[in-house]
Design a protein around this motif. Structure first.
Motif, mmCIF file in Angstrom:
data_model
loop_
_atom_site.group_PDB
_atom_site.id
_atom_site.type_symbol
_atom_site.label_atom_id
_atom_site.label_comp_id
_atom_site.label_asym_id
_atom_site.label_seq_id
_atom_site.Cartn_x
_atom_site.Cartn_y
_atom_site.Cartn_z
ATOM 1 N N ILE A 1 0.854 -1.176 0.000
ATOM 2 C CA ILE A 1 0.000 0.000 0.000
ATOM 3 C C ILE A 1 0.896 1.235 0.000
ATOM 4 O O ILE A 1 1.830 1.337 0.800
ATOM 5 N N SER B 1 2.475 3.436 3.295
ATOM 6 C CA SER B 1 2.109 2.630 4.463
ATOM 7 C C SER B 1 3.217 2.545 5.497
ATOM 8 O O SER B 1 3.043 1.911 6.526
ATOM 9 N N PHE C 1 3.507 -1.677 6.552
ATOM 10 C CA PHE C 1 2.589 -2.465 5.730
ATOM 11 C C PHE C 1 2.160 -3.730 6.456
ATOM 12 O O PHE C 1 0.984 -4.101 6.426
ATOM 13 N N HIS D 1 -1.615 -4.492 7.159
ATOM 14 C CA HIS D 1 -2.178 -5.711 6.574
ATOM 15 C C HIS D 1 -2.796 -6.602 7.651
ATOM 16 O O HIS D 1 -3.860 -7.201 7.442
ATOM 17 N N ALA E 1 -6.961 2.348 3.036
ATOM 18 C CA ALA E 1 -6.244 1.472 2.104
ATOM 19 C C ALA E 1 -6.883 1.522 0.718
ATOM 20 O O ALA E 1 -6.185 1.600 -0.292
ATOM 21 N N LYS E 2 -8.215 1.507 0.676
ATOM 22 C CA LYS E 2 -8.903 1.588 -0.621
ATOM 23 C C LYS E 2 -8.641 2.932 -1.295
ATOM 24 O O LYS E 2 -8.559 2.999 -2.517
ATOM 25 N N GLN F 1 -5.943 4.326 -1.322
ATOM 26 C CA GLN F 1 -4.592 4.164 -1.858
ATOM 27 C C GLN F 1 -4.566 3.092 -2.955
ATOM 28 O O GLN F 1 -3.509 2.608 -3.333
ATOM 29 N N TYR G 1 -5.628 -0.007 -2.768
ATOM 30 C CA TYR G 1 -5.304 -1.323 -2.224
ATOM 31 C C TYR G 1 -6.291 -2.372 -2.728
ATOM 32 O O TYR G 1 -7.482 -2.127 -2.811
ATOM 33 N N LYS G 2 -5.767 -3.537 -3.076
ATOM 34 C CA LYS G 2 -6.582 -4.690 -3.462
ATOM 35 C C LYS G 2 -6.211 -5.835 -2.534
ATOM 36 O O LYS G 2 -5.036 -6.139 -2.350
#
Length: 122
Positions: free
Chosen positions: A75, A78, A84, A88, A106-107, A109, A111-112
């Motif tokens: 991310i 992070s 991270f 996580h 996170a989304k 940024q 993030y998946k």
């Protein structure tokens, strides 16, 4: 590195040679040394060790493809590897008091939860 980043703080005496990304091809460095260290984000210090394992010629190599991966992609902003890992762990723990807040951030940024191997390699 970009010119504005090439300061004494990043190149201490006796340290590794720093090269401008705009003037240096990865192929020429790997051809000479076989290995490089790539640092992404000087604040978070994402260090990558890149090693040339095999040389081959291909007429139309096309775009690079992801062959293997482990876990989700990092991310942005992070806090490096340690940050991270902490984020996580919070994202995996739906009972964590900061889970929802961290998930929204996170989304934002991009993030998946799953590494988008197919999207990256197509």
């Amino acid at each position: 590195m970009h010119k504005f980043e090439m300061e004494d703080a990043f190149a201490p005496d006796g340290g590794p040679e720093l090269l401008l990304a705009s003037d240096t091809g990865v192929d020429e460095i790997l051809s000479k040394s076989g290995r490089i260290t790539y640092m992404y984000d000087y604040g978070d210090d994402w260090d990558h060790e890149v090693e040339l394992l095999e040389r081959f010629q291909e007429e139309d190599s096309g775009a690079p493809a992801v062959l293997e991966h482990k876990g989700p992609g990092p991310i942005e902003d992070s806090g490096g590897v340690g940050g991270f890992e902490e984020i996580h762990a919070i994202l995996k723990d739906k009972a964590h008091p900061e889970h929802e807040e961290m998930l929204v951030w996170a989304k934002s940024q991009n993030y998946k939860a799953r590494y988008p191997k197919k999207a990256i390699s197509s």
